[in-house]
Design a protein around this motif. Structure first.
Motif, short mmCIF file in Angstrom:
data_model
loop_
_atom_site.label_atom_id
_atom_site.label_comp_id
_atom_site.label_asym_id
_atom_site.label_seq_id
_atom_site.Cartn_x
_atom_site.Cartn_y
_atom_site.Cartn_z
N LEU A 202 0.74 -1.30 -0.09
CA LEU A 202 -0.08 -0.01 -0.12
C LEU A 202 0.74 1.14 0.05
CD1 LEU A 202 -2.63 -1.13 2.71
CD2 LEU A 202 -2.71 -1.13 0.12
N PRO A 203 1.83 1.29 -0.78
CA PRO A 203 2.65 2.67 -0.86
C PRO A 203 2.06 3.93 -1.08
CG PRO A 203 2.77 1.44 -3.12
CD PRO A 203 2.14 0.41 -1.97
N GLY A 204 2.23 4.65 -0.44
CA GLY A 204 1.68 6.11 -0.48
C GLY A 204 0.31 6.23 0.70
N MET A 205 -0.08 5.18 1.23
CA MET A 205 -1.11 5.03 2.24
C MET A 205 -0.61 5.35 3.72
SD MET A 205 -4.08 2.67 1.06
CE MET A 205 -4.96 2.93 -0.84
N SER A 206 -1.37 5.68 4.68
CA SER A 206 -1.26 5.94 6.13
C SER A 206 -0.50 4.84 6.72
CB SER A 206 -2.46 6.53 6.68
OG SER A 206 -3.14 5.31 7.21
N ASP A 207 0.29 5.13 7.54
CA ASP A 207 0.91 3.97 8.60
C ASP A 207 -0.15 3.07 9.26
OD1 ASP A 207 3.28 5.16 7.88
OD2 ASP A 207 3.23 6.02 9.83
N LEU A 209 -3.20 2.17 7.94
CA LEU A 209 -3.64 1.24 6.75
C LEU A 209 -2.51 0.10 6.41
CD1 LEU A 209 -5.48 3.41 4.63
CD2 LEU A 209 -6.51 1.64 6.40
N ILE A 210 -1.43 0.58 6.29
CA ILE A 210 -0.25 -0.28 5.88
C ILE A 210 -0.01 -1.24 6.97
CG2 ILE A 210 2.12 -0.46 5.51
CD1 ILE A 210 2.04 2.49 4.30
N ASN A 211 0.12 -0.93 8.24
CA ASN A 211 0.48 -1.67 9.44
C ASN A 211 -0.80 -2.94 9.57
OD1 ASN A 211 2.96 -0.58 9.57
ND2 ASN A 211 2.18 0.83 11.35
N SER A 212 -1.97 -2.11 9.66
CA SER A 212 -3.05 -2.99 10.02
C SER A 212 -3.34 -4.19 8.66
CB SER A 212 -4.35 -2.35 10.06
OG SER A 212 -4.61 -1.73 9.06
N THR A 213 -3.03 -3.52 7.50
CA THR A 213 -3.28 -4.65 6.35
C THR A 213 -2.24 -5.59 6.44
OG1 THR A 213 -4.21 -2.82 5.08
CG2 THR A 213 -3.44 -4.58 3.89
N HIS A 214 -0.90 -5.20 6.72
CA HIS A 214 0.25 -6.05 6.69
C HIS A 214 0.01 -7.35 7.65
CE1 HIS A 214 4.33 -7.58 6.89
NE2 HIS A 214 4.56 -6.87 5.92
N LYS A 215 -0.48 -6.92 8.93
CA LYS A 215 -0.48 -7.90 9.93
C LYS A 215 -1.86 -9.05 9.61
CE LYS A 215 0.95 -5.15 13.98
NZ LYS A 215 0.36 -4.37 15.18
N ARG A 216 -2.66 -8.32 8.96
CA ARG A 216 -4.16 -9.18 8.51
C ARG A 216 -3.59 -10.04 7.55
NH1 ARG A 216 -8.55 -12.08 9.23
NH2 ARG A 216 -9.70 -12.29 7.27
N VAL A 217 -2.76 -9.64 6.43
CA VAL A 217 -2.39 -10.49 5.15
C VAL A 217 -1.49 -11.57 5.52
CG1 VAL A 217 -1.37 -10.32 2.97
CG2 VAL A 217 -3.03 -8.54 3.58
N GLU A 218 -0.55 -11.20 6.57
CA GLU A 218 0.26 -12.23 6.98
C GLU A 218 -0.41 -13.06 7.89
OE1 GLU A 218 5.00 -10.87 7.42
OE2 GLU A 218 3.41 -10.35 9.33
N ALA A 219 -1.40 -12.83 8.67
CA ALA A 219 -2.08 -13.82 9.54
C ALA A 219 -2.85 -14.82 8.52
CB ALA A 219 -3.00 -12.95 10.49
N LEU A 220 -3.19 -14.41 7.22
CA LEU A 220 -4.06 -15.13 6.34
C LEU A 220 -2.95 -16.26 5.56
CD1 LEU A 220 -6.47 -12.80 4.80
CD2 LEU A 220 -7.07 -14.78 6.21
N GLY A 221 -1.59 -16.08 5.94
CA GLY A 221 -0.74 -16.81 5.24
C GLY A 221 -0.14 -16.40 4.25
N VAL A 222 -0.43 -15.24 3.63
CA VAL A 222 0.09 -14.50 2.48
C VAL A 222 1.64 -14.26 2.53
CG1 VAL A 222 0.00 -12.68 0.55
CG2 VAL A 222 -2.20 -13.68 1.80
N ASN A 223 2.34 -14.80 1.61
CA ASN A 223 3.85 -14.53 1.67
C ASN A 223 3.91 -13.17 0.83
OD1 ASN A 223 5.09 -17.23 2.43
ND2 ASN A 223 3.49 -17.81 0.65
N ILE A 224 4.57 -12.22 1.56
CA ILE A 224 4.78 -10.94 1.05
C ILE A 224 6.23 -10.56 0.55
CG2 ILE A 224 4.51 -8.30 1.66
CD1 ILE A 224 2.56 -9.25 3.74
N LEU A 225 6.36 -9.99 -0.48
CA LEU A 225 7.80 -9.87 -0.94
C LEU A 225 7.87 -8.23 -1.55
CD1 LEU A 225 8.47 -13.13 -3.29
CD2 LEU A 225 8.81 -12.70 -0.85
N THR A 226 8.36 -7.36 -0.58
CA THR A 226 8.57 -6.08 -1.07
C THR A 226 9.96 -5.80 -1.46
OG1 THR A 226 9.10 -5.66 1.23
CG2 THR A 226 6.74 -5.15 0.34
N ASN A 227 10.14 -4.70 -2.04
CA ASN A 227 11.59 -4.59 -2.73
C ASN A 227 11.97 -5.56 -3.76
OD1 ASN A 227 12.43 -2.03 -1.61
ND2 ASN A 227 12.48 -3.12 0.24
#
Length: 398
Positions: A202-207, A209-227
């Motif tokens: 979520l580049p450009g969005m608030s901290d 939204l970024i943090n709450s979304t990141h935690k939820r998506v990770e909890a669902l088992g999604v593998n997040i690759l940034t950079n």
């Protein structure tokens, strides 16, 4: 004599403009679209994951226009060009003249040419047929897992971790979790990857939204690759610029947009993704009777900040353009366009969401889901009521 107002594009912006214009007794309104339906792109995440059905994400434009009781004419055709001097819109089948014109043709997925094989090996969600094709692929995969016909590990990839990307990843991951009750441990071999070249999702969005979304998506088992910079794709692998590779089954790309094809045919100032660059009153071609709104435009607020290409931005610009037409006819002063993002809600799988209102109210979880659902339902209900009226008008015809 009534003024002829033509709207090109039956997306969020086009429909919102017509809602206002159809109330004006001295205007004859025409909607032109190359599709016979309005596609609720904001609900694409639920459709491709199988949570929503086709009737949840499309409405018939002819019946919707009929709902205005002969105030709005619908033309199902493809616009070829616009002649601003002659005030005429050329179609595949004839032409139509206008006194005022609103261009609301939206955008399409930008399959970046610098990523080799991206267009050939990935799906988009901006068009219904691409979203439908992915839904079929996803359902076939689940069916094969149910039948134990597919035993190897399957990687499903979402390229682009903006609003659409995280919603698709979260909903797919939630569906995989739900299917554990029927498919059992075999579903564990289905892995969801969310990839973005930015430092965060979520580049450009608030901290918040970024943090709450990141935690939820990770909890669902999604593998997040940034950079993570994708260099190319072939039939089996996604190759990154760091020389690593990821084996994948299929990929959805939500990493960028580009203005619709019509923009390419109109010789006015545009940005690098072919969006129109308007004046402060959303006019193009130095024509005060021609407005461009929504995703086909680089929309800025009064401070010059570019607004995100969302349904909300499209609707705010549509309201402004429609009201400006009314004021021009009445010879009233028109202030420059100014709008802000009032709120953002992100669907994050199942009955869970994260959102902000007015930059102050921050909610997540089930309460945010209920708020998002209420907003979406209000929009959908308005469309459905109009369609029901139009359908009844149509079946009364001899």
């Amino acid at each position: 004599m009534n003024k002829k107002v033509v709207v090109i594009g039956g997306g969020y912006g086009g429909l919102r403009a017509i809602e206002f214009l159809a109330q004006q007794s001295d205007m004859d309104v025409t909607l032109i679209d190359k599709h016979p339906y309005h596609y609720l792109q904001t609900e694409a995440y639920g459709y491709i994951a199988g949570r929503f059905d086709l009737h949840d994400v499309v409405i018939d434009l002819q019946d919707w226009c009929n709902g205005f009781k002969k105030k709005v004419t619908f033309i199902y055709d493809n616009v070829q060009s616009v002649d601003f001097e002659a005030q005429s819109v050329a179609l595949c089948d004839g032409a139509i003249s206008y006194d005022y014109l609103i261009i609301a043709t939206g955008a399409k997925t930008n399959f970046f040419s610098f990523i080799e094989g991206l267009r050939e090996h990935s799906f988009g969600v901006k068009s219904l047929h691409r979203a439908h094709n992915f839904r079929v692929e996803f359902e076939n995969l689940l069916y094969k897992k149910l039948q134990n016909e597919e035993t190897q590990e399957i990687n499903l990839v979402i390229g682009g971790a903006g609003l659409s990307g995280v919603e698709v990843a979260a909903e797919m991951a939630n569906v995989v979790e739900v299917y554990k009750k029927t498919i059992g441990s075999r579903i564990n071999s289905v892995k969801i990857y969310l990839i973005d070249a930015s430092e965060t999702i979520l580049p450009g969005m608030s901290d918040f939204l970024i943090n709450s979304t990141h935690k939820r998506v990770e909890a669902l088992g999604v593998n997040i690759l940034t950079n993570a910079f994708i260099e190319k794709l072939d039939d089996n692998f996604i190759y990154f610029k760091n020389q690593e590779a990821l084996k994948y089954h299929f990929m959805i790309f939500t990493g960028g947009i580009k203005a619709s094809d019509l923009n390419e045919c109109i010789d006015v100032k545009k940005n690098k993704i072919s969006q129109f660059i308007t004046d402060s009153m959303l006019n193009i071609a130095q024509k005060k009777n021609v407005f461009a709104i929504g995703d086909c435009v680089e929309i800025r607020d009064a401070s010059g900040k570019i607004l995100p290409p969302t349904a909300q931005s499209a609707e705010r610009s549509a309201e402004y353009a429609a009201e400006s037409i009314r004021k021009r006819i009445d010879n009233k002063t028109i202030a420059p366009f100014d709008a802000k993002v009032l709120g953002v809600f992100i669907a994050l799988g199942g009955n869970w969401a994260s959102g902000e209102l007015f930059g102050v109210i921050k909610v997540k979880g089930y309460s945010a889901y209920l708020l998002k659902k209420a907003i979406t339902y209000a929009y959908y209900l308005g469309l459905r009521l109009r369609i029901n009226t139009g359908y009844k008008n149509r079946i009364k015809k001899p």
